[in-house]
Design an enzyme around this catalytic site. Sequence first.
Site, PDB file in Angstrom:
ATOM      1  N   THR A 224      72.321  78.694 -62.142  1.00 29.58           N
ATOM      2  CA  THR A 224      72.326  77.382 -61.489  1.00 29.58           C
ATOM      3  C   THR A 224      71.651  77.504 -60.133  1.00 29.58           C
ATOM      4  OG1 THR A 224      73.728  75.549 -60.701  1.00 29.58           O
ATOM      5  CG2 THR A 224      74.627  77.765 -60.499  1.00 29.58           C
TER       6      THR A 224
ATOM      7  N   HIS B 259      86.758  88.546 -64.134  1.00 34.55           N
ATOM      8  CA  HIS B 259      87.215  89.893 -63.778  1.00 34.55           C
ATOM      9  C   HIS B 259      88.073  90.520 -64.873  1.00 34.55           C
ATOM     10  CE1 HIS B 259      87.409  93.136 -61.128  1.00 34.55           C
ATOM     11  NE2 HIS B 259      88.053  92.625 -60.086  1.00 34.55           N
TER      12      HIS B 259
END
Length: 422
Positions: free
Chosen positions: A341, A393
């Site tokens: 993006t 994560h």
Amino acid sequence: MADIKVPVFSESVSEGTLLAWHKKPGDAVKRGEVLAEIETDKVVLEVTALQDGVLVSTAKNEGDTVLSEEVLGVVGDAGSAPAPAATQEAVSGPIANEVSAGGTATQPDSAAAGASAGNEATRRDDLSPAVRKVVVENGLNPAQIPATGPKGNITKADALGAVGQQAAPAQTAQAPAQPVTPAAVIPAGARPEQRVPMTRIRQRISERLKDVQNTAALLTTFNEVNMQPAMDLRKKYQDQFVAKHGVKLGFMSLFVRAATEALKAFPVINASVEGKDIIYHGFYDIGIAVASDRGLVVPILRDTDQMSLAAIEKAIGGYAQKAKAGKLTLEDMSGGTFSITNGGTFGSMMSTPIINAPQSAILGMHNIIERPIAQNGQVVIAPMMYIALSYDHRIIDGKEAVQFLVMIKNLLEDPARMLLEL
């Protein structure tokens, strides 16, 4: 006679909303002509005529919920056209006079004006589906709305602004005069508000983003890139690139190529989570976030490891045009293993992008700003860009995320390495 049916939705789409009719009963239609538009939680679908003839009847109104293959109306030959409906004046005239004698006169002029504005909006093909919906629902005249779009077109913000201006006098007139204590002084002037329901696409975007925040263990790491080498490369070869490929060399294709090389080196960033499993993808389908009137959409570049810089630029340009015209399909936005993006196009200096599930990472580009940096023991002014990698994560460790971003930085600061695959 032929039924007008809702297109077959994909397995992930259960229903849609009839956004707009482009024809009204009695109008002539041609085979392939767009009759209506349906908004799903992903794209706007066009419903086209399967034969020449006239629109005999409609079974659904704008704003109605529709299901896959549901009948919307009927198209027949010219002889089956419905009889002209009585005009508003003919129907309401005697009734209005009678009611007026009773002391509660009606106001047909405003209804006729609203219908006229709706017809005007339906006939105009330069309005996006979102703009047309606001115009029709609020009885606006497109010719009277100041347009601020890049090509002189009316944006959704323009239409909503016109609604607010239209509502302001009425709200001011209706506000009852009440005593106000000195401790609760209301600012002078009109304070209009507009309650607008979310579109299906905006609802879906909201749901997906919130789901990601609730599910993934999101973390973002940052770095910065000296864009001077990439800018020099583009300046040196731009004319030859355009002459050969018919498209300009931009920064996005360089970032896509760099990201692809980095994904090869760190496969887990190209992976996704499914239950208790990690799915490693042996291909590279990169989504490019594109702004549109209906919200942020992410069309997919397929097999970027096999695409040239020119092919990437052409594909991105094509998707941008389709997004502005509301022509992106479900196939254009299905899948994807990684996303990029670019908030820099709007002036963003730094951000923490949210991953596009079920993907596990997204790269954020930002504005290029000239600022002082230390280079070879000297302070110099360089065009710098902050880049960000948001990642899940749960499966991606900090070490891998940082090394991935460093590799992108190194490739962009020495673009020849990408071409030489070093």
